[in-house]
Design a protein around this motif. Structure first.
Motif, PDB file in Angstrom:
ATOM      1  N   ALA A 230     -13.610  30.721 117.138  1.00 60.64           N
ATOM      2  CA  ALA A 230     -14.631  31.172 116.638  1.00 60.64           C
ATOM      3  C   ALA A 230     -15.311  31.646 118.046  1.00 60.64           C
ATOM      4  O   ALA A 230     -16.021  32.682 118.654  1.00 60.64           O
ATOM      5  CB  ALA A 230     -16.008  30.591 115.744  1.00 60.64           C
ATOM      6  N   THR A 231     -14.711  31.084 119.505  1.00 63.69           N
ATOM      7  CA  THR A 231     -14.817  31.214 120.820  1.00 63.69           C
ATOM      8  C   THR A 231     -14.753  32.503 121.642  1.00 63.69           C
ATOM      9  O   THR A 231     -15.043  32.381 123.111  1.00 63.69           O
ATOM     10  CB  THR A 231     -13.647  30.217 121.502  1.00 63.69           C
ATOM     11  N   GLY A 232     -13.685  33.260 120.913  1.00 61.69           N
ATOM     12  CA  GLY A 232     -13.986  34.369 121.632  1.00 61.69           C
ATOM     13  C   GLY A 232     -12.536  34.495 122.801  1.00 61.69           C
ATOM     14  O   GLY A 232     -12.246  35.512 123.055  1.00 61.69           O
TER      15      GLY A 232
ATOM     16  N   VAL B  10      -5.067  29.134 121.425  1.00 59.73           N
ATOM     17  CA  VAL B  10      -3.891  27.273 123.059  1.00 59.73           C
ATOM     18  C   VAL B  10      -5.413  27.000 123.541  1.00 59.73           C
ATOM     19  O   VAL B  10      -5.216  25.960 123.095  1.00 59.73           O
ATOM     20  CB  VAL B  10      -2.997  27.806 123.518  1.00 59.73           C
ATOM     21  N   GLY B  11      -5.596  27.767 123.468  1.00 60.59           N
ATOM     22  CA  GLY B  11      -7.976  27.286 124.345  1.00 60.59           C
ATOM     23  C   GLY B  11      -8.319  26.548 123.670  1.00 60.59           C
ATOM     24  O   GLY B  11      -8.843  25.627 123.859  1.00 60.59           O
ATOM     25  N   ALA B  12      -8.522  26.973 122.467  1.00 57.91           N
ATOM     26  CA  ALA B  12      -9.312  26.694 121.372  1.00 57.91           C
ATOM     27  C   ALA B  12      -9.238  24.891 120.554  1.00 57.91           C
ATOM     28  O   ALA B  12      -9.622  24.319 120.468  1.00 57.91           O
ATOM     29  CB  ALA B  12      -9.336  28.061 120.266  1.00 57.91           C
ATOM     30  N   VAL B  13      -7.818  25.383 120.116  1.00 56.88           N
ATOM     31  CA  VAL B  13      -7.066  23.888 119.769  1.00 56.88           C
ATOM     32  C   VAL B  13      -6.923  23.106 120.909  1.00 56.88           C
ATOM     33  O   VAL B  13      -7.632  21.795 120.673  1.00 56.88           O
ATOM     34  CB  VAL B  13      -5.578  24.668 119.544  1.00 56.88           C
ATOM     35  N   SER B  14      -6.850  23.520 122.102  1.00 54.68           N
ATOM     36  CA  SER B  14      -7.199  22.413 123.213  1.00 54.68           C
ATOM     37  C   SER B  14      -8.470  21.917 123.219  1.00 54.68           C
ATOM     38  O   SER B  14      -8.545  20.677 123.424  1.00 54.68           O
ATOM     39  CB  SER B  14      -6.600  22.795 124.694  1.00 54.68           C
ATOM     40  N   ALA B  15      -9.155  22.495 123.134  1.00 54.39           N
ATOM     41  CA  ALA B  15     -10.669  22.287 123.397  1.00 54.39           C
ATOM     42  C   ALA B  15     -11.347  21.267 123.017  1.00 54.39           C
ATOM     43  O   ALA B  15     -11.821  20.587 122.160  1.00 54.39           O
ATOM     44  CB  ALA B  15     -11.510  23.198 124.090  1.00 54.39           C
TER      45      ALA B  15
END
Length: 468
Positions: A210-212, A216-221
């Motif tokens: 849902a981040t757009g 990989v970045g969403a998993v890290s965050a």
């Protein structure tokens, strides 16, 4: 913080010289109020500290990222189990109280030991503040307290001080509270984790990412937030001095506690995602209560879960309050923390408990006074960064021992331990990146403040050493 140059007058524990274990304190021998933990209580300490406030609030915190949060939980579980195995091996080598601090200092010297103790201490009392904030959200289900921020603040402070009082009573009572709270919390958690699967609705999951941005970045965050759920994996190692047969018990308790917590986490989060609509979950302050209400209708289920969540968080605060004092205690006995932190009564480092609960209370008041709507998330990300410092240094200590070849081991075990330690190290570095610039910035400020404290303590030690 008042730094004294002499040993404490109550329950003295002489500092050790660099690289030499501290001498045993008189209160290391259990008395009427101090009792050593066996495998069941040590496992309960690990599980109770891991499964505390995090699981009850973090499904809502990671919901804005989408169901990619479930992937983050899976990756995080692999890293947490790797850390658990590393701590188990390190405890076999050195079963003293202090956990990561002891391992880092023995491998790399005083400054690394101090930095580990300082970062871990920050993690514990900031975590206590975050847990109290999370608990208030569930208390509000039972008793409306969030309508006014100062009422909520008073409730959070009360939830911090009650476990502190249990710690002042002695380790005998800490273990009893931990065991009871761990048992009680599992009934509603398993109700949601297992029962929720029968009410699972894929339509409620929401988007995968849902981040757009990149997955990989969403998993890290998401993992940076979720690490808070796994803080406590080192609990048995930190309290090794209070555990019976620590060389054998610490490793088993760490792995059993982490594996059990991971199973409950994954099933519980999946059930919450599949029973509470995504748009509602994003705004929820009590996601497990919302899940039970969605499963059975009405509000009684939500009240029961809210009560269980409060029991869980109180037990977690109870265990974390003990841990928050153990690492400074070990460092103080080595002369790397103010000497007052080495004072123990009834098996508990009382000065450490007192200072920790006061600092957590001040941080709680500050954050409520600031009026931030994301108090919990902000505190969680700070602890994510500070926790990775002792985790990374402890993992580096394990790699140091393996590479130095100072211990005779068979080749198969050497390869296995090296792979596990490498996974744990890579995992720790990945979490630092996922914590974000703001959390790293604030965390670095906390760490640099510790450098100043270390400089003062080191100077006092050197002056005392040359004094005739």
């Amino acid at each position: 913080m008042h730094v004294t140059g002499t040993a404490p007058t109550s329950d003295p524990a002489p500092p050790a010289t660099a690289g030499v274990p501290a001498a045993a304190s008189p209160h290391d021998t259990p008395g009427r109020h101090a009792r050593r933990f066996g495998l069941p209580v040590a496992t309960a300490l690990v599980m109770g500290n891991i499964i505390g406030g995090g699981i009850f609030l973090l499904p809502a915190s990671v919901a804005p990222y989408g169901t990619v949060g479930l992937v983050a939980f899976g990756v995080l579980t692999v890293g947490a189990v790797a850390l658990a195995l590393v701590f188990g091996r390190l405890a076999e080598r050195d079963p003293r109280t202090g956990g990561p601090y002891v391992y880092a200092r023995e491998a790399f010297g005083d400054f690394a030991g101090f930095l580990t103790a300082w970062a871990y201490w920050i993690t514990t009392w900031v975590s206590n503040a975050a847990l109290a904030v999370a608990a208030v959200g569930y208390l509000d289900v039972l008793i409306p307290v969030t309508g006014h921020r100062w009422t909520a603040c008073l409730a959070a402070l009360t939830l911090q001080w009650l476990p502190a009082l249990a710690n002042f009573a002695g380790t005998r009572y800490v273990g009893a509270v931990q065991l009871v709270s761990t048992v009680l919390k599992f009934v509603p958690l398993l109700l949601v984790a297992v029962g929720g699967l029968f009410f699972f609705d894929p339509a409620k999951l929401g988007p995968f990412n849902a981040t757009g941005g990149s997955a990989v970045g969403a998993v890290s965050a998401a993992a940076a937030l979720l690490l808070f759920s796994y803080l406590g994996v080192e609990s048995a190692a930190v309290s090794a001095g209070e555990v019976r047969d620590p060389r054998r018990t610490v490793g088993r308790a760490t792995v059993l506690g982490t594996a059990g917590a991971a199973l409950v986490y994954l099933l519980g989060t999946l059930s919450v995602f599949g029973t509470v609509a995504h748009d509602r979950l994003v705004k929820s302050t009590a996601p497990f209560s919302d899940a039970v209400n969605a499963m059975f209708g009405g509000a009684w289920g939500g009240w029961a879960v809210a009560l269980a969540a409060l029991v869980s968080m109180t037990g977690c605060l109870n265990g974390w309050t003990l841990l928050s004092a153990q690492t400074p205690y070990a460092a103080a006995r080595d002369g790397l923390f103010p000497a007052a932190f080495a004072r123990r009564r009834r098996g508990v480092p009382t000065v450490g408990v007192g200072v920790t609960v006061v600092l957590a209370s001040l941080l709680t008041v500050y954050n409520y006074a600031a009026g931030s709507p994301k108090v919990f998330d902000m505190l969680v990300l700070i602890t994510t960064f500070t926790a990775t410092v002792p985790y990374l240094l402890a993992t580096a200590a394990q790699l140091f021992h393996l590479v130095s070849g100072r211990e005779p081991v068979n080749r198969a075990r050497l390869v296995r331990d090296a792979v596990v330690a490498s996974v744990a190290a890579a995992f720790s570095l990945w979490l630092v990146a996922g914590a974000g610039y703001a959390a790293v910035y604030q965390g670095v400020l906390f760490l640099f403040a510790g450098v100043v404290v270390y400089a003062v303590l080191a100077a006092r030690q050197r002056r005392a050493a040359v004094r005739p």
